[in-house]
Write an enzyme that holds these catalytic residues in place. Structure first.
Site, mmCIF file in Angstrom:
data_model
loop_
_atom_site.group_PDB
_atom_site.id
_atom_site.type_symbol
_atom_site.label_atom_id
_atom_site.label_comp_id
_atom_site.label_asym_id
_atom_site.label_seq_id
_atom_site.Cartn_x
_atom_site.Cartn_y
_atom_site.Cartn_z
ATOM 1 N N CYS A 130 0.865 -1.182 0.000
ATOM 2 C CA CYS A 130 0.000 0.000 0.000
ATOM 3 C C CYS A 130 0.903 1.234 0.000
ATOM 4 O O CYS A 130 2.104 1.114 0.203
ATOM 5 C CB CYS A 130 -0.924 0.015 1.216
ATOM 6 S SG CYS A 130 -2.353 1.117 0.971
ATOM 7 N N CYS A 132 0.062 4.156 1.842
ATOM 8 C CA CYS A 132 -0.255 5.126 2.913
ATOM 9 C C CYS A 132 0.898 5.393 3.884
ATOM 10 O O CYS A 132 1.000 6.474 4.440
ATOM 11 C CB CYS A 132 -1.513 4.728 3.664
ATOM 12 S SG CYS A 132 -1.530 3.033 4.249
ATOM 13 N N CYS A 140 -3.747 6.219 0.870
ATOM 14 C CA CYS A 140 -3.296 4.946 0.286
ATOM 15 C C CYS A 140 -2.930 5.084 -1.185
ATOM 16 O O CYS A 140 -2.407 4.139 -1.787
ATOM 17 C CB CYS A 140 -4.368 3.880 0.462
ATOM 18 S SG CYS A 140 -4.798 3.584 2.189
ATOM 19 N N LYS A 205 -12.283 -5.147 2.939
ATOM 20 C CA LYS A 205 -11.678 -4.331 3.998
ATOM 21 C C LYS A 205 -12.587 -3.143 4.258
ATOM 22 O O LYS A 205 -12.889 -2.364 3.356
ATOM 23 C CB LYS A 205 -10.294 -3.869 3.557
ATOM 24 C CG LYS A 205 -9.624 -2.927 4.552
ATOM 25 C CD LYS A 205 -8.211 -2.576 4.124
ATOM 26 C CE LYS A 205 -7.593 -1.564 5.056
ATOM 27 N NZ LYS A 205 -6.221 -1.232 4.665
ATOM 28 N N ARG A 215 -2.464 3.026 12.914
ATOM 29 C CA ARG A 215 -2.002 4.240 12.237
ATOM 30 C C ARG A 215 -0.940 4.956 13.067
ATOM 31 O O ARG A 215 -0.109 5.662 12.513
ATOM 32 C CB ARG A 215 -3.198 5.135 11.904
ATOM 33 C CG ARG A 215 -4.058 4.461 10.827
ATOM 34 C CD ARG A 215 -5.275 5.243 10.419
ATOM 35 N NE ARG A 215 -6.114 4.432 9.533
ATOM 36 C CZ ARG A 215 -7.327 4.763 9.137
ATOM 37 N NH1 ARG A 215 -7.859 5.911 9.541
ATOM 38 N NH2 ARG A 215 -8.009 3.972 8.344
ATOM 39 N N ARG A 227 -10.737 7.310 4.719
ATOM 40 C CA ARG A 227 -10.555 6.269 3.702
ATOM 41 C C ARG A 227 -11.889 5.714 3.187
ATOM 42 O O ARG A 227 -11.947 4.647 2.602
ATOM 43 C CB ARG A 227 -9.734 5.115 4.286
ATOM 44 C CG ARG A 227 -8.393 5.522 4.903
ATOM 45 C CD ARG A 227 -7.311 4.494 4.619
ATOM 46 N NE ARG A 227 -6.187 4.485 5.534
ATOM 47 C CZ ARG A 227 -5.219 5.393 5.570
ATOM 48 N NH1 ARG A 227 -5.266 6.444 4.771
ATOM 49 N NH2 ARG A 227 -4.220 5.266 6.427
ATOM 50 N N GLU A 243 -16.961 -7.783 -3.853
ATOM 51 C CA GLU A 243 -15.542 -7.407 -3.741
ATOM 52 C C GLU A 243 -14.648 -8.650 -3.796
ATOM 53 O O GLU A 243 -13.635 -8.670 -4.490
ATOM 54 C CB GLU A 243 -15.291 -6.674 -2.416
ATOM 55 C CG GLU A 243 -15.617 -5.186 -2.435
ATOM 56 C CD GLU A 243 -14.513 -4.363 -3.093
ATOM 57 O OE1 GLU A 243 -13.545 -4.942 -3.620
ATOM 58 O OE2 GLU A 243 -14.630 -3.117 -3.075
ATOM 59 N N LYS A 258 -11.391 -7.953 6.800
ATOM 60 C CA LYS A 258 -10.740 -7.102 7.787
ATOM 61 C C LYS A 258 -11.645 -5.945 8.176
ATOM 62 O O LYS A 258 -12.224 -5.327 7.278
ATOM 63 C CB LYS A 258 -9.462 -6.553 7.171
ATOM 64 C CG LYS A 258 -8.680 -5.624 8.060
ATOM 65 C CD LYS A 258 -7.523 -5.051 7.302
ATOM 66 C CE LYS A 258 -6.864 -3.997 8.152
ATOM 67 N NZ LYS A 258 -5.913 -3.224 7.426
ATOM 68 N N SER A 284 -5.551 -3.904 14.915
ATOM 69 C CA SER A 284 -4.926 -3.231 16.052
ATOM 70 C C SER A 284 -5.915 -2.857 17.154
ATOM 71 O O SER A 284 -5.636 -3.028 18.338
ATOM 72 C CB SER A 284 -4.190 -1.993 15.559
ATOM 73 O OG SER A 284 -5.069 -1.139 14.843
ATOM 74 N N TYR A 323 -1.663 -9.585 16.145
ATOM 75 C CA TYR A 323 -0.585 -9.135 17.023
ATOM 76 C C TYR A 323 -0.433 -10.069 18.219
ATOM 77 O O TYR A 323 0.521 -9.966 18.975
ATOM 78 C CB TYR A 323 -0.851 -7.688 17.467
ATOM 79 C CG TYR A 323 -1.059 -6.777 16.273
ATOM 80 C CD1 TYR A 323 0.034 -6.331 15.533
ATOM 81 C CD2 TYR A 323 -2.341 -6.437 15.832
ATOM 82 C CE1 TYR A 323 -0.154 -5.550 14.405
ATOM 83 C CE2 TYR A 323 -2.534 -5.656 14.703
ATOM 84 C CZ TYR A 323 -1.439 -5.224 13.989
ATOM 85 O OH TYR A 323 -1.618 -4.471 12.872
HETATM 86 C C1 PBG Z 1 -3.069 0.305 5.310
HETATM 87 C C2 PBG Z 1 -3.414 -0.696 6.336
HETATM 88 C C3 PBG Z 1 -4.172 -0.495 7.488
HETATM 89 C C4 PBG Z 1 -4.147 -1.685 8.213
HETATM 90 C C5 PBG Z 1 -3.403 -2.610 7.477
HETATM 91 N N1 PBG Z 1 -2.965 -1.980 6.310
HETATM 92 C C6 PBG Z 1 -4.829 0.714 8.025
HETATM 93 C C7 PBG Z 1 -5.708 1.535 7.232
HETATM 94 O O1 PBG Z 1 -6.308 1.118 6.249
HETATM 95 O O2 PBG Z 1 -5.798 2.685 7.638
HETATM 96 C C8 PBG Z 1 -4.807 -1.877 9.531
HETATM 97 C C9 PBG Z 1 -4.251 -2.918 10.413
HETATM 98 C C10 PBG Z 1 -4.611 -2.795 11.843
HETATM 99 O O3 PBG Z 1 -5.394 -1.946 12.273
HETATM 100 O O4 PBG Z 1 -4.080 -3.614 12.606
HETATM 101 N N2 PBG Z 1 -3.548 0.136 4.055
HETATM 102 ZN ZN ZN Z 2 -3.122 2.092 2.833
#
Ligand code: PBG
Ligand code: ZN
Length: 337
Positions: A130, A132, A140, A205, A215, A227, A243, A258, A284, A323
């Site tokens: 990605c 971002c 992104c 996602k 983040r 986003r 999707e 996700k 996270s 994690y």
């Molecule tokens: C970025 C990305 C994100 C996560 C994985 N890849 C965050 C987002 O889309 O802002 C989130 C992972 C997490 O929260 O543990 N493309």
């Molecule tokens: Zn991203």
């Protein structure tokens, strides 16, 4: 008196006594339908430039930003615990409008992959693909006329995936949610002699508030806006089918849902519908909630961790990005010894 009691008892006539198989742990384990194993886990790592850096992420206790040398030590531990794979996120030296370091052959992830494959060749290295973490504005993709430009961004994302492959990555995982990225990545990989490199796509996602702590860890907070123009609306379920179907058509080998816990229904629908290798990202915020409550002594962190991961697998996930991977692996190891 006594005969009357007997009669009541026999009248109960319970034919199905579910409790019979719950009496002892050996019985329970014999009939258990879902079990976690260490092979289910993928451990996320945040790689930063520099040396000897092990910087705690405050909203994710136990998670660190690691320089490559420190990450090698971490990977050795992960590998010796039996966890088959890690997924890498990179924090670059410089961010700019075009996310230049994302597709630089000497970028942070490209260097990290080369080092890990050299030091721990048996550990599967997946790279998150990605922009971002690499854009100065934290989006992104690249911005054109005030909007995140789909096709131009996809081109850069495909280039990024190719540089990860050239560095030796075992799998690439696009997380952007732009249209057409899986096809673009499959095409560029095939054209450059990587026909066997699998793609795990973040297929469904959602635009989720559960990404907050990530983040901080990835230093990828969008500097303006959000986003929602590319990630999915949390109210949608049928759209997740479309999707995922699209990513499969474009060449995804593993599909991901996700976040995990607030979207268990989506995991189940996707698994039943496509019968594909399915991953779920225990994100996270899901991690932070459990850690915070456990720190306060409000719940048993270890048991809630295992129950949460089990629920994600029971919902249909074959793989869980989490994690908790190291902690859960240790728990499983100690339990069986
Ligand atoms: C970025 C990305 C994100 C996560 C994985 N890849 C965050 C987002 O889309 O802002 C989130 C992972 C997490 O929260 O543990 N493309
Ligand atoms: Zn991203």
């Amino acid at each position: 008196m006594n005969t009357k009691k007997m009669k009541i008892r026999s009248n109960l006539n319970i034919t199905r006594r579910f409790r019979r198989l719950r009496v002892t742990e050996p019985l329970r384990s014999m009939v258990r339908e879902t079990e976690l194993t260490v092979n289910d886990f993928i451990y996320p790592l945040f790689i930063v430039p520099g040396n000897k850096i092990r910087k705690p992420v405050s909203s994710m206790p136990g998670v660190f930003q690691l320089s490559i040398d420190e990450a090698i030590r971490e990977c050795s531990e992960v590998y010796s615990l039996g966890i088959p794979a890690v997924i890498l996120f990179g924090i670059p030296e410089h961010k700019d409008e075009k996310a230049s370091e994302a597709y630089d052959e000497n970028g942070i992830i490209q260097r990290a992959v080369r080092a890990f494959k050299k030091e721990i060749p048996g550990l599967l290295i997946i790279t998150d693909v990605c922009l971002c973490e690499y854009t100065s504005h934290g989006h992104c993709g690249i911005i054109k006329d005030g909007e995140i430009a789909n096709d131009e961004s996809v081109e850069l994302i495909a280039r990024e995936a190719l540089t990860h492959a050239e560095a030796g990555a075992d799998m690439v995982a696009p997380s952007d949610m732009f249209d057409g990225r899986v096809r673009a990545i499959r095409t560029i990989l095939d054209e450059n002699d990587y026909p066997n490199l699998p793609i795990m796509s973040y297929a469904a996602k959602y635009a989720s508030a559960y990404y907050g702590p990530f983040r901080e860890a990835a230093e990828s907070v969008p500097q303006f806006g959000d986003r929602r123009s590319h990630q999915m609306d949390p109210g949608n379920s049928n759209e997740a089918i479309r999707e995922v179907e699209q990513d499969i058509i474009e060449g995804a080998d593993i599909i991901m849902v996700k976040p995990a816990l607030p979207y268990l229904d989506i995991i189940r629908r996707i698994k039943d519908r496509f019968e594909m290798p399915t991953a779920a990202y225990n994100v996270s915020g899901e991690y932070a909630m459990i850690k915070a409550a456990a720190e306060k002594g409000w719940l048993d962190g270890e048991r809630v961790m295992m129950e949460t991961l089990l629920s994600i697998k029971r919902a249909g996930a074959d793989l869980i990005l989490t994690y908790f991977a190291k902690d859960a692996a240790k728990y499983l190891r100690d339990e069986s010894s």
